[in-house]
Design a protein around this motif. Structure first.
Motif, short mmCIF file in Angstrom:
data_model
loop_
_atom_site.label_atom_id
_atom_site.label_comp_id
_atom_site.label_asym_id
_atom_site.label_seq_id
_atom_site.Cartn_x
_atom_site.Cartn_y
_atom_site.Cartn_z
N LEU A 9 7.61 13.48 -21.32
CA LEU A 9 7.81 14.79 -20.71
C LEU A 9 9.09 15.44 -21.22
CD1 LEU A 9 6.86 16.90 -18.70
CD2 LEU A 9 8.07 15.66 -16.92
N VAL A 10 10.17 14.68 -21.33
CA VAL A 10 11.43 15.20 -21.85
C VAL A 10 11.25 15.63 -23.30
CG1 VAL A 10 13.80 14.56 -22.48
CG2 VAL A 10 12.87 13.89 -20.25
N ALA A 11 10.55 14.84 -24.11
CA ALA A 11 10.31 15.20 -25.50
C ALA A 11 9.49 16.49 -25.60
CB ALA A 11 9.60 14.06 -26.22
N ALA A 12 8.50 16.66 -24.73
CA ALA A 12 7.67 17.87 -24.75
C ALA A 12 8.50 19.09 -24.35
CB ALA A 12 6.48 17.71 -23.81
N LEU A 13 9.36 18.96 -23.35
CA LEU A 13 10.21 20.08 -22.93
C LEU A 13 11.20 20.47 -24.02
CD1 LEU A 13 10.90 19.18 -19.20
CD2 LEU A 13 9.52 21.07 -20.07
N LEU A 14 11.79 19.48 -24.70
CA LEU A 14 12.72 19.78 -25.79
C LEU A 14 12.01 20.46 -26.96
CD1 LEU A 14 14.98 16.60 -25.80
CD2 LEU A 14 15.60 18.92 -25.11
N ALA A 18 12.70 24.43 -28.34
CA ALA A 18 13.10 24.70 -29.72
C ALA A 18 12.22 25.73 -30.40
CB ALA A 18 13.07 23.39 -30.52
N LEU A 19 11.09 26.08 -29.81
CA LEU A 19 10.19 27.06 -30.40
C LEU A 19 10.82 28.45 -30.33
CD1 LEU A 19 6.74 25.95 -28.91
CD2 LEU A 19 7.55 25.66 -31.26
N PRO A 20 10.52 29.34 -31.32
CA PRO A 20 11.05 30.71 -31.27
C PRO A 20 10.41 31.47 -30.11
CG PRO A 20 9.53 30.48 -33.11
CD PRO A 20 9.72 29.10 -32.51
N ALA A 21 11.12 32.48 -29.64
CA ALA A 21 10.60 33.30 -28.54
C ALA A 21 9.30 33.96 -28.97
CB ALA A 21 11.62 34.34 -28.14
N HIS A 22 8.34 33.98 -28.07
CA HIS A 22 7.01 34.51 -28.36
C HIS A 22 6.95 36.04 -28.24
CE1 HIS A 22 2.72 34.42 -28.85
NE2 HIS A 22 2.55 35.08 -27.72
N ALA A 23 7.94 36.64 -27.64
CA ALA A 23 7.88 38.06 -27.36
C ALA A 23 7.87 38.91 -28.63
CB ALA A 23 9.06 38.47 -26.49
N GLN A 24 8.44 38.40 -29.73
CA GLN A 24 8.54 39.22 -30.92
C GLN A 24 8.37 38.34 -32.15
OE1 GLN A 24 12.28 41.16 -31.25
NE2 GLN A 24 11.37 42.93 -32.23
#
Length: 122
Positions: A9-14, A18-24
């Motif tokens: 779960l911690v690995a999935a949250l990290l 780290a993914l770029p913001a989806h808004a733009q």
């Protein structure tokens, strides 16, 4: 929560953080940013469209039609700006600065927005 699920779960949250913001999308073209242009400057109150230098020497009246004095100087930030100051010489030689915004020439005198009492308080 079981001890074996917690690291996953911690690995999935990290990884999600780290993914770029989806808004733009970084590769998408950006919309134009509004800017001040000569076209937008013509949308002021209209004072900038007049030759305010021709007002010099004209009588100045308050919006309640009381005499203020004689216009001696016009100070503006640019040729088309209505954010300026009218320097009015009062009877006796003293001067008062009146905001130019909303001022208009009625054919015989310059009519300013403030009431006479507000101008006298300056």
């Amino acid at each position: 929560m079981t001890p074996s699920v917690r690291p996953a779960l911690v690995a999935a949250l990290l990884a999600f953080a780290a993914l770029p913001a989806h808004a733009q999308d970084a590769g998408a073209p950006q919309p134009p940013v509004p800017s001040v242009t000569s076209g937008s400057e013509t949308q002021d109150s209209g004072v900038g469209d007049l030759e305010t230098a021709e007002w010099i020497g004209k009588p100045v009246m308050s919006s309640d039609r009381k005499p203020v004095g004689t216009l001696r100087e016009v100070r503006t930030a640019s040729d088309t700006a209505d954010a300026g100051i009218l320097v009015v010489e009062r009877e006796g030689g003293a001067t008062v600065e009146v905001p130019m915004q909303g001022a208009a020439f009625d054919g015989t005198s310059v009519v300013v927005t403030p009431l006479a009492d507000a101008i006298a308080a300056n």
